[in-house]
Design an enzyme around this catalytic site. Structure first.
Site, short mmCIF file in Angstrom:
data_model
loop_
_atom_site.label_atom_id
_atom_site.label_comp_id
_atom_site.label_asym_id
_atom_site.label_seq_id
_atom_site.Cartn_x
_atom_site.Cartn_y
_atom_site.Cartn_z
N ASP A 84 0.25 1.79 -1.73
CA ASP A 84 -0.83 1.03 -1.13
C ASP A 84 -1.57 0.29 -2.31
OD1 ASP A 84 -0.30 3.39 1.03
OD2 ASP A 84 -1.67 1.97 1.68
N GLY B 117 -0.53 0.80 7.22
CA GLY B 117 0.24 0.31 6.19
C GLY B 117 -0.29 -0.94 5.55
O1 MRU Z 1 -2.16 5.74 6.05
P1 MRU Z 1 -1.14 4.88 6.13
O2 MRU Z 1 -0.27 5.26 7.35
O3 MRU Z 1 -1.79 3.31 6.13
O4 MRU Z 1 -0.42 5.06 4.68
C1 MRU Z 1 0.68 4.03 4.59
C2 MRU Z 1 1.63 4.07 3.33
O5 MRU Z 1 1.31 5.06 2.73
C3 MRU Z 1 2.67 3.26 3.11
O6 MRU Z 1 3.61 4.15 2.37
C4 MRU Z 1 2.05 2.01 2.37
O7 MRU Z 1 0.78 1.49 3.06
C5 MRU Z 1 3.41 0.96 2.44
S1 MRU Z 1 3.64 0.04 3.72
C6 MRU Z 1 4.70 -0.92 3.52
#
Ligand code: MRU
Length: 366
Positions: free
Chosen positions: A248, A51
């Protein structure tokens, strides 16, 4: 063990950062001790934590550990060499979430005016703590500004259930506390709003099925897990009032990278006139780039995450093969939703259209 489960990371003592191991949720609540930059990098890469805002906070503590580790070296030159190597490994840990690079830059800026190594360690620790506390407040504010959107839908529906669809986990597990999309949801639920969340399972790592569903269960919030392909059907049948996703990296013109599959949800929402909002703190905006499709680096992860799946067999977590062993698989972690498909951004300073002018209006200093 005293587990502060409101937070996703906390410092146990000056040597030990503790995090909830998100690979084990929802089946086991396990805390990992991280005591070096290498362990922080490992935890980011293996998605022990994940995240965008949480990756940023982790990187900040990674810098703190790098400075502490540098103290064992006798000369300034060897300390600097160790620090530079550590910064590079943090930079290489995951490419898409811009919060990581934002946090490293913020740490470098804070350290740039501190000449003594021992004092740098203290500055790094204080700055990492500040980043963590600020993230809590940014997410709380996202909730304050997102709440009226949900209230409006609830009023229009005369109190009937507000159906929210989300993808991946943009809850508190992706941040420090509150989460981005969950902050307005938590605040609405606390006020007694009748709401329900459709949770995309989010293959291949299943952040929706494992993490978002767990978070919502913990708070008693009504939700239903769906396979990733169900959203379009639900939207065609009027079963989704609003899509809320995290991000992200958002470019200055409003293109948004988020977990792979988000773009398809935006297309379906657009075709069915369902409002599609991205909730993010300003630490997720990359002001240096405009064209998300061309300029946002998209992480490609191991094909094994597609070919194998983890689950609970009643006693322990188990990994099983889904595909023919010899079949190749492809695993892009993120996709980019163009600004034209996004109804608006929910930020700590308010809601704005997904345009350069909209973002600039809220953040004129950027
Ligand atoms: O691969 P991840 O689990 O790190 O991806 C996370 C996401 O796509 C979330 O939607 C994003 O980081 C927002 S967290 C508030």
């Amino acid at each position: 063990m005293n587990i502060n489960t409101n937070r996703t990371l906390w410092l146990k003592d000056p040597h030990t950062l503790q995090v909830l191991d998100q690979r084990r949720l929802p089946h086991e609540v396990v805390v990992q001790d991280l005591s070096s930059t290498d362990k922080v990098v490992w935890a980011i890469q293996e998605m022990v934590v994940r995240g965008a805002p949480l990756i940023g906070a982790m990187a900040a503590y990674g810098v703190y550990f790098a400075l502490r580790e540098s103290l064992v070296f006798g000369t300034a030159q060897s300390r600097e060499a160790h620090f530079a190597r550590s910064m590079e490994s943090l930079r290489q840990s995951r490419p898409t979430a811009v919060n990581l690079f934002w946090a490293l830059k913020r740490m470098e800026q804070a350290l740039s005016t501190v000449p003594q190594w021992e004092a740098k360690v203290q500055t790094a620790l204080q700055t990492a703590h500040q980043i963590v506390e600020e993230d809590v407040e940014l997410c709380r504010q996202i909730g304050v500004h997102g709440l009226p959107l949900l209230e409006q839908i609830s009023q229009t529906k005369q109190g009937a259930t507000v159906n929210i669809l989300t993808h991946c986990n943009a809850g508190r597990l992706g941040c420090v506390e509150w989460g981005t999309i969950t902050s307005p949801i938590y605040q609405a639920f606390e006020q007694g709003m009748n709401l329900h969340v459709w949770v995309d399972e989010t293959r291949p790592r299943n952040q929706g099925a494992n993490l978002t569903a767990w978070e919502l269960s913990q708070r008693g919030i009504p939700h239903t897990v769906i396979v990733d392909n169900t959203g379009g059907h639900l939207m065609q049948h009027g079963m989704v009032d609003i899509v809320l996703v995290g991000a992200d990296r958002v470019t200055r013109q409003g293109d948004a990278a988020n977990k792979i599959g988000t773009y398809l949800k935006a297309l379906a929402a657009n075709d069915n006139q369902v409002p599609f909002y991205v909730a993010l703190p300003s630490t997720t905006i990359d002001w240096e780039i405009a064209d998300g499709l061309r300029e946002i680096p998209i992480e490609e992860r191991s094909p094994d995450e597609v070919k194998y799946i983890w689950g609970w067999n009643g006693h322990e977590l188990q990994k099983v093969l889904l595909t023919p062993a010899e079949s190749p698989a492809l695993n892009y972690g993120f996709d980019v939703t163009p600004a034209r498909l996004i109804t608006g951004f929910i930020t700590e300073r308010g809601v704005c259209p997904a345009t350069a002018a909209g973002l600039q209006g809220l953040f004129p200093e950027a």
